[in-house]
Enzyme design. Structure first.
Site, PDB file in Angstrom:
ATOM      1  N   SER A 148     -25.857  12.246  12.411  1.00 16.94           N
ATOM      2  CA  SER A 148     -26.698  13.839  12.990  1.00 16.94           C
ATOM      3  C   SER A 148     -27.165  14.732  13.319  1.00 16.94           C
ATOM      4  CB  SER A 148     -24.967  14.330  13.206  1.00 16.94           C
ATOM      5  OG  SER A 148     -24.329  14.345  14.569  1.00 16.94           O
ATOM      6  N   ASP A 224     -21.186   5.558  20.702  1.00 22.28           N
ATOM      7  CA  ASP A 224     -21.213   6.987  19.999  1.00 22.28           C
ATOM      8  C   ASP A 224     -20.964   8.068  20.855  1.00 22.28           C
ATOM      9  OD1 ASP A 224     -21.958  10.123  19.198  1.00 22.28           O
ATOM     10  OD2 ASP A 224     -23.173   9.067  18.209  1.00 22.28           O
ATOM     11  N   HIS A 257     -20.075   7.485  16.029  1.00 19.74           N
ATOM     12  CA  HIS A 257     -21.023   8.495  14.983  1.00 19.74           C
ATOM     13  C   HIS A 257     -19.453   9.080  13.992  1.00 19.74           C
ATOM     14  CE1 HIS A 257     -23.495  10.939  16.004  1.00 19.74           C
ATOM     15  NE2 HIS A 257     -22.647  12.527  14.364  1.00 19.74           N
TER      16      HIS A 257
END
Length: 278
Positions: A148, A224, A257
């Site tokens: 991320s 996600d 995620h």
């Protein structure tokens, strides 16, 4: 330098160290996994992992299961923190996506952040120098990856320093921070209103300028929740294809995620780096 924790792990040692950072002007912690091959005294390849928003060194160290694969391939695995700590700037702890835990791997130019929030220089200069002085790392064989916000950081560090890193990969990276809310908020706060300064920390913008031509591995979960609003990987893939950067984007059905996603594919990423670093 102070070792504050250590555990036996897959024939090697998982350690956590603290040190006084001159670049960030505060006390910092990082985790380092020393595989069993380190006991022989030989200098080993080093792989840096950059974590995402709200994280510390502990998230990947405890949740990803990376040590097993680092031991298999004989890699030293280093996980720094995601921002300066304990500097007590006004508003530093007001939001999860700016300030503490959200350094975005940039060198801030706006006051008061510029005094401490210099994570880019910490990751690319101070931390590698620390590794070379105190641990059996071969600095000429270094790779970098992350998740991320950390995926953003890994791509930026590699693209801006293609001679320093031999390999790069990312999990669900923020590839176009100039074009998404997370990045726009962070860049405005750390770098100011002049957007021309932002492109130095935007992987999609850097893809049109970098000399990097080594393979880039990216894993992305199809479930996600941030995929369309914050990640926008299609922008990066398009930019990379125009300049000939070889990107392998793997869309993983049903994954989100979280670290369950990362743990599922961490072995592939470490193998990707090991192939380049050996």
């Amino acid at each position: 330098m102070e070792r504050i924790k250590q555990w036996a792990c897959f024939g090697g040692r998982q350690e956590v160290w603290a040190h006084a950072s001159a670049v960030l002007d505060c006390r910092m912690e990082f985790s380092i996994y020393l595989p069993p091959q380190a006991a022989d005294g030989a200098r080993l390849p080093v792989l840096y992992y950059l974590s995402g928003l709200t994280c510390t060194w502990e998230n990947v160290t405890a949740k990803a299961g990376a040590q097993r694969y680092a031991a298999e391939h004989g890699l030293i695995l280093v996980a720094p923190d995601t921002s300066p700590r304990g500097v007590n700037l006004p508003g530093e702890n007001d939001a999860y996506d700016f300030g503490s835990g959200a350094g975005f791997y940039v060198d801030a130019t706006e006051a008061p952040w510029s005094k401490h929030y210099r994570m880019y220089s910490y990751i690319t200069a101070e931390l590698p120098a620390l590794m070379a002085r105190h641990f059996p790392v071969d600095s000429a064989r270094a790779g970098i990856f992350g998740h991320s916000m950390g995926g953003h950081g890994a791509l930026v560090c590699a693209f801006r320093n293609p001679q320093q890193y031999r390999s790069v990969s990312a999990f669900a990276p923020i590839v176009a921070p100039m074009q998404v809310p997370w990045g726009q908020k962070a860049f405005a706060g750390y770098l100011g209103a002049d957007r021309s300064a932002w492109s130095a920390y935007d992987a999609t913008a850097l893809a049109t300028q970098t000399a990097w031509r080594k393979p880039v591995l990216i894993d992305q979960g199809s479930a996600d929740e941030f995929l369309e609003t914050q990640l926008k990987l299609q922008l990066f893939v398009a930019a990379a294809s125009k300049t000939g950067i070889p990107v392998q984007l793997r869309l993983q059905p049903g994954y989100d995620h979280s670290y369950y996603f990362i743990a599922s594919f961490i072995g592939d990423h470490i193998a990707h780096h090991a192939a380049a670093l050996k």
